[in-house]
Design a protein around this motif. Structure first.
Motif, PDB file in Angstrom:
ATOM      1  N   ASP A 151       9.397  23.215   0.130  1.00 12.69           N
ATOM      2  CA  ASP A 151      10.187  22.137  -0.493  1.00 12.69           C
ATOM      3  C   ASP A 151       9.541  20.784  -0.225  1.00 12.69           C
ATOM      4  OD1 ASP A 151      12.330  23.852  -1.371  1.00 12.69           O
ATOM      5  OD2 ASP A 151      12.957  23.976   0.735  1.00 12.69           O
ATOM      6  N   VAL A 152       8.969  20.644   0.970  1.00 11.75           N
ATOM      7  CA  VAL A 152       8.306  19.389   1.358  1.00 11.75           C
ATOM      8  C   VAL A 152       7.105  19.735   2.245  1.00 11.75           C
ATOM      9  CG1 VAL A 152      10.324  17.846   1.276  1.00 11.75           C
ATOM     10  CG2 VAL A 152       9.858  19.141   3.364  1.00 11.75           C
ATOM     11  N   VAL A 153       6.113  18.850   2.237  1.00 20.23           N
ATOM     12  CA  VAL A 153       5.021  18.914   3.222  1.00 20.23           C
ATOM     13  C   VAL A 153       5.167  17.695   4.118  1.00 20.23           C
ATOM     14  CG1 VAL A 153       2.536  18.595   3.522  1.00 20.23           C
ATOM     15  CG2 VAL A 153       3.377  20.242   1.836  1.00 20.23           C
ATOM     16  N   VAL A 154       5.244  17.938   5.426  1.00 22.33           N
ATOM     17  CA  VAL A 154       5.271  16.819   6.379  1.00 22.33           C
ATOM     18  C   VAL A 154       4.098  17.063   7.310  1.00 22.33           C
ATOM     19  CG1 VAL A 154       6.693  15.415   7.907  1.00 22.33           C
ATOM     20  CG2 VAL A 154       7.796  16.900   6.230  1.00 22.33           C
ATOM     21  N   LYS A 155       2.932  16.575   6.938  1.00 21.29           N
ATOM     22  CA  LYS A 155       1.707  16.944   7.657  1.00 21.29           C
ATOM     23  C   LYS A 155       0.649  15.863   7.505  1.00 21.29           C
ATOM     24  CE  LYS A 155      -2.225  19.529   8.415  1.00 21.29           C
ATOM     25  NZ  LYS A 155      -2.745  18.458   9.258  1.00 21.29           N
ATOM     26  N   THR A 156       0.870  14.731   8.189  1.00 21.63           N
ATOM     27  CA  THR A 156      -0.114  13.643   8.228  1.00 21.63           C
ATOM     28  C   THR A 156      -0.814  13.486   6.872  1.00 21.63           C
ATOM     29  OG1 THR A 156      -1.782  15.156   9.174  1.00 21.63           O
ATOM     30  CG2 THR A 156      -0.538  13.803  10.729  1.00 21.63           C
ATOM     31  N   MET A 157      -0.022  13.525   5.798  1.00 20.83           N
ATOM     32  CA  MET A 157      -0.597  13.571   4.437  1.00 20.83           C
ATOM     33  C   MET A 157      -0.661  12.160   3.853  1.00 20.83           C
ATOM     34  SD  MET A 157       0.526  16.092   1.356  1.00 20.83           S
ATOM     35  CE  MET A 157      -0.520  16.343  -0.073  1.00 20.83           C
ATOM     36  N   THR A 158      -1.879  11.707   3.583  1.00 18.81           N
ATOM     37  CA  THR A 158      -2.065  10.367   3.035  1.00 18.81           C
ATOM     38  C   THR A 158      -1.628  10.332   1.577  1.00 18.81           C
ATOM     39  OG1 THR A 158      -3.942  10.005   4.493  1.00 18.81           O
ATOM     40  CG2 THR A 158      -3.777   8.580   2.555  1.00 18.81           C
ATOM     41  N   ILE A 159      -0.879   9.288   1.239  1.00 17.44           N
ATOM     42  CA  ILE A 159      -0.477   9.059  -0.155  1.00 17.44           C
ATOM     43  C   ILE A 159      -1.668   8.420  -0.874  1.00 17.44           C
ATOM     44  CG2 ILE A 159       1.163   7.906  -1.672  1.00 17.44           C
ATOM     45  CD1 ILE A 159       2.981   7.540   0.862  1.00 17.44           C
ATOM     46  N   THR A 160      -2.177   9.081  -1.913  1.00 15.86           N
ATOM     47  CA  THR A 160      -3.295   8.504  -2.672  1.00 15.86           C
ATOM     48  C   THR A 160      -2.998   8.611  -4.166  1.00 15.86           C
ATOM     49  OG1 THR A 160      -4.538  10.562  -2.970  1.00 15.86           O
ATOM     50  CG2 THR A 160      -4.942   9.347  -0.925  1.00 15.86           C
ATOM     51  N   CYS A 161      -3.700   7.776  -4.940  1.00 16.39           N
ATOM     52  CA  CYS A 161      -3.555   7.838  -6.400  1.00 16.39           C
ATOM     53  C   CYS A 161      -4.018   9.199  -6.904  1.00 16.39           C
ATOM     54  CB  CYS A 161      -4.380   6.726  -7.052  1.00 16.39           C
ATOM     55  SG  CYS A 161      -3.655   5.087  -6.802  1.00 16.39           S
ATOM     56  N   ASP A 162      -5.096   9.714  -6.322  1.00 18.58           N
ATOM     57  CA  ASP A 162      -5.617  11.007  -6.758  1.00 18.58           C
ATOM     58  C   ASP A 162      -4.554  12.099  -6.560  1.00 18.58           C
ATOM     59  OD1 ASP A 162      -7.530  12.974  -7.526  1.00 18.58           O
ATOM     60  OD2 ASP A 162      -7.748  13.471  -5.405  1.00 18.58           O
ATOM     61  N   ARG A 163      -3.985  12.171  -5.377  1.00 15.29           N
ATOM     62  CA  ARG A 163      -2.985  13.222  -5.107  1.00 15.29           C
ATOM     63  C   ARG A 163      -1.729  13.041  -5.947  1.00 15.29           C
ATOM     64  NH1 ARG A 163      -3.972  13.346   1.458  1.00 15.29           N
ATOM     65  NH2 ARG A 163      -5.792  14.704   1.339  1.00 15.29           N
ATOM     66  N   ARG A 164      -1.401  11.795  -6.255  1.00 17.05           N
ATOM     67  CA  ARG A 164      -0.185  11.547  -7.050  1.00 17.05           C
ATOM     68  C   ARG A 164      -0.275  12.167  -8.437  1.00 17.05           C
ATOM     69  NH1 ARG A 164       3.559   7.810  -4.982  1.00 17.05           N
ATOM     70  NH2 ARG A 164       4.702   8.454  -6.805  1.00 17.05           N
ATOM     71  N   GLN A 165      -1.485  12.475  -8.891  1.00 17.71           N
ATOM     72  CA  GLN A 165      -1.614  13.141 -10.200  1.00 17.71           C
ATOM     73  C   GLN A 165      -1.057  14.566 -10.139  1.00 17.71           C
ATOM     74  OE1 GLN A 165      -5.820  12.975 -10.956  1.00 17.71           O
ATOM     75  NE2 GLN A 165      -5.787  10.796 -11.412  1.00 17.71           N
ATOM     76  N   ALA A 264     -11.563   0.274  11.871  1.00 17.10           N
ATOM     77  CA  ALA A 264     -10.789   1.048  10.893  1.00 17.10           C
ATOM     78  C   ALA A 264     -11.563   1.083   9.588  1.00 17.10           C
ATOM     79  CB  ALA A 264      -9.428   0.399  10.693  1.00 17.10           C
ATOM     80  N   LEU A 265     -11.681   2.284   9.018  1.00 18.65           N
ATOM     81  CA  LEU A 265     -12.474   2.461   7.792  1.00 18.65           C
ATOM     82  C   LEU A 265     -11.592   2.533   6.547  1.00 18.65           C
ATOM     83  CD1 LEU A 265     -14.719   5.236   9.344  1.00 18.65           C
ATOM     84  CD2 LEU A 265     -15.382   2.860   8.953  1.00 18.65           C
ATOM     85  N   SER A 266     -10.290   2.640   6.741  1.00 13.86           N
ATOM     86  CA  SER A 266      -9.384   2.806   5.592  1.00 13.86           C
ATOM     87  C   SER A 266      -7.952   2.641   6.060  1.00 13.86           C
ATOM     88  CB  SER A 266      -9.519   4.229   5.042  1.00 13.86           C
ATOM     89  OG  SER A 266      -9.082   5.153   6.025  1.00 13.86           O
ATOM     90  N   ASP A 267      -7.049   2.477   5.103  1.00 13.02           N
ATOM     91  CA  ASP A 267      -5.604   2.607   5.360  1.00 13.02           C
ATOM     92  C   ASP A 267      -5.204   4.015   4.945  1.00 13.02           C
ATOM     93  OD1 ASP A 267      -5.414   0.000   6.150  1.00 13.02           O
ATOM     94  OD2 ASP A 267      -4.582  -0.719   4.252  1.00 13.02           O
ATOM     95  N   GLU A 268      -4.451   4.678   5.796  1.00 12.32           N
ATOM     96  CA  GLU A 268      -3.982   6.049   5.483  1.00 12.32           C
ATOM     97  C   GLU A 268      -2.459   6.068   5.626  1.00 12.32           C
ATOM     98  OE1 GLU A 268      -6.213   8.573   4.669  1.00 12.32           O
ATOM     99  OE2 GLU A 268      -7.925   7.234   4.959  1.00 12.32           O
ATOM    100  N   PRO A 269      -1.733   5.686   4.568  1.00 11.54           N
ATOM    101  CA  PRO A 269      -0.261   5.726   4.656  1.00 11.54           C
ATOM    102  C   PRO A 269       0.246   7.155   4.496  1.00 11.54           C
ATOM    103  CG  PRO A 269      -0.976   4.868   2.513  1.00 11.54           C
ATOM    104  CD  PRO A 269      -2.231   5.177   3.286  1.00 11.54           C
ATOM    105  N   TYR A 270       0.987   7.645   5.499  1.00  9.93           N
ATOM    106  CA  TYR A 270       1.506   9.015   5.444  1.00  9.93           C
ATOM    107  C   TYR A 270       2.817   9.053   4.660  1.00  9.93           C
ATOM    108  CZ  TYR A 270      -1.671  10.229   9.319  1.00  9.93           C
ATOM    109  OH  TYR A 270      -2.765  10.449  10.114  1.00  9.93           O
ATOM    110  N   GLY A 271       2.913  10.036   3.768  1.00 11.25           N
ATOM    111  CA  GLY A 271       4.157  10.254   3.042  1.00 11.25           C
ATOM    112  C   GLY A 271       4.557  11.717   3.123  1.00 11.25           C
ATOM    113  N   VAL A 272       5.836  11.977   2.860  1.00 12.65           N
ATOM    114  CA  VAL A 272       6.304  13.358   2.737  1.00 12.65           C
ATOM    115  C   VAL A 272       5.938  13.822   1.326  1.00 12.65           C
ATOM    116  CG1 VAL A 272       8.348  14.853   2.723  1.00 12.65           C
ATOM    117  CG2 VAL A 272       8.198  12.942   4.359  1.00 12.65           C
ATOM    118  N   GLY A 273       5.187  14.915   1.226  1.00 13.37           N
ATOM    119  CA  GLY A 273       4.797  15.450  -0.075  1.00 13.37           C
ATOM    120  C   GLY A 273       5.936  16.269  -0.680  1.00 13.37           C
TER     121      GLY A 273
END
Ligand code: GLU
Length: 323
Positions: A151-165, A264-273
């Protein structure tokens, strides 16, 4: 803290054992002090040689990828199905110290991500234990959402435009930044020092894409979990590991010879997938996250799990909504 260290040691040991069972066979080397056996690699480890050209652009553009749906829904097809089942199916992995790992005393999963998932179950059922975990590697997160095995993924998952597709996300619940983990005194102080060196990463991650993009001359070893990366660093089969500082802090807490280095090389905002189209679930999770931000729970969880390794936080990330 002690329990976490023991847990961490157990994880590293189990990763080592896994390597012993399924990894590449040991090889023998002759060194100054005689013959010794090269430790085997973890199961499914793959080494990719440097690429001739840097990887192309990292991401499609979508504006602010963390903009999510406003909190609100209490009913809808996805929520009703979960309530009818009586348990929330949560995808995570048991090898991410501080976020989701096995408590060695109780044998149960524990960590920041585990507690975030429990808070969603608390709001759904009035009971944080109404959860069934589905163990996933980083590379399996999107597929598990797409085929609705969670139902959800809660696993240090970065929200990205690519994944949002392919999948939906809640608002951001933690901000991390990609950095480098190296052995103290190795002379490696940043990604720039990894030219022509060997770096470990997990497949299917933003971390792997970014290493390829900014340090194309590095050879990359991909392994199934970040705990495997710590093992191959300890065995000196790679020169460094690169992923989010939050995950690296969890590895460094298990090894006094490892340190997180460089900018820091990037921002990695974690979201619930969330599976694409499950808007009711996105809105429900966003209501839980908003409660955690405002009722003190987020601060309590951060203090408990992350502050000892990552230092104090300014507070939870502010949500951005797109409707
Ligand atoms: N935050 C990175 C990602 O979502 C790495 C996290 C992980 O592998 O768990 O790809």
């Amino acid at each position: 803290m002690r329990a976490r260290r023991v847990a961490a040691a157990a994880l590293a040991a189990s990763a080592l054992l896994a390597g012993g069972c399924g990894g590449a066979p040991p090889t023998t080397r002759t060194g100054g002090s005689g013959n010794y056996t090269e430790p085997p690699l973890p199961a499914n480890a793959v080494v990719t040689q440097p690429q001739s050209a840097p990887a192309s652009d990292l991401e499609p553009q979508c504006g602010n990828p963390t903009a999510s749906l406003r909190p609100g829904a209490d009913h809808g097809p996805a929520l009703d199905a979960v309530r009818a089942r009586g348990r929330l199916l949560v995808g995570l992995d048991p090898g991410s110290n501080l976020f989701s790992f096995r408590d060695p005393i109780s044998g149960t999963l524990a960590g920041f991500d585990v507690d975030v998932a429990a808070e969603i179950a608390r709001d759904l059922f009035g009971d944080p234990r109404r959860i069934e975990y589905r163990i996933l590697g980083s590379a399996d997160r999107e597929r598990a959402l797409q085929d609705h095995s969670v139902d959800v993924v809660v696993k240090t998952m970065t929200i990205t435009c690519d994944r949002r597709q392919r999948v939906d996300f809640s608002t951001a619940y933690l901000m991390s930044h990609q950095r480098v983990l190296a052995v103290k005194g190795s002379g490696i102080g940043s990604m720039a020092d990894l030219a022509g060196k060997r770096v470990c990463a997990v497949g299917g991650t933003t971390s792997l894409d970014r290493i390829r993009h900014i340090q194309p001359t590095a050879a990359i070893m991909t392994v199934p979990t970040w705990a495997d990366c710590l093992v191959v660093l300890q065995q000196r089969q790679v020169d460094a590991v690169s992923t989010d500082d939050a995950l690296l802090a969890g590895l460094a807490a298990q090894d006094p010879y490892a340190e997180v280095v460089g900018p820091a090389l990037s921002d990695e905002p974690y979201g619930v997938g969330v599976p694409k189209g499950n808007d009711d679930m996105v809105r429900f999770v966003n209501a839980t996250l908003q409660r955690l931000r405002t009722d003190g729970t987020w601060n309590r969880l951060y203090q408990h799990w992350l502050a000892p390794a990552l230092g104090p936080a300014a507070g939870p990330p502010e949500p951005t909504y797109r409707d």
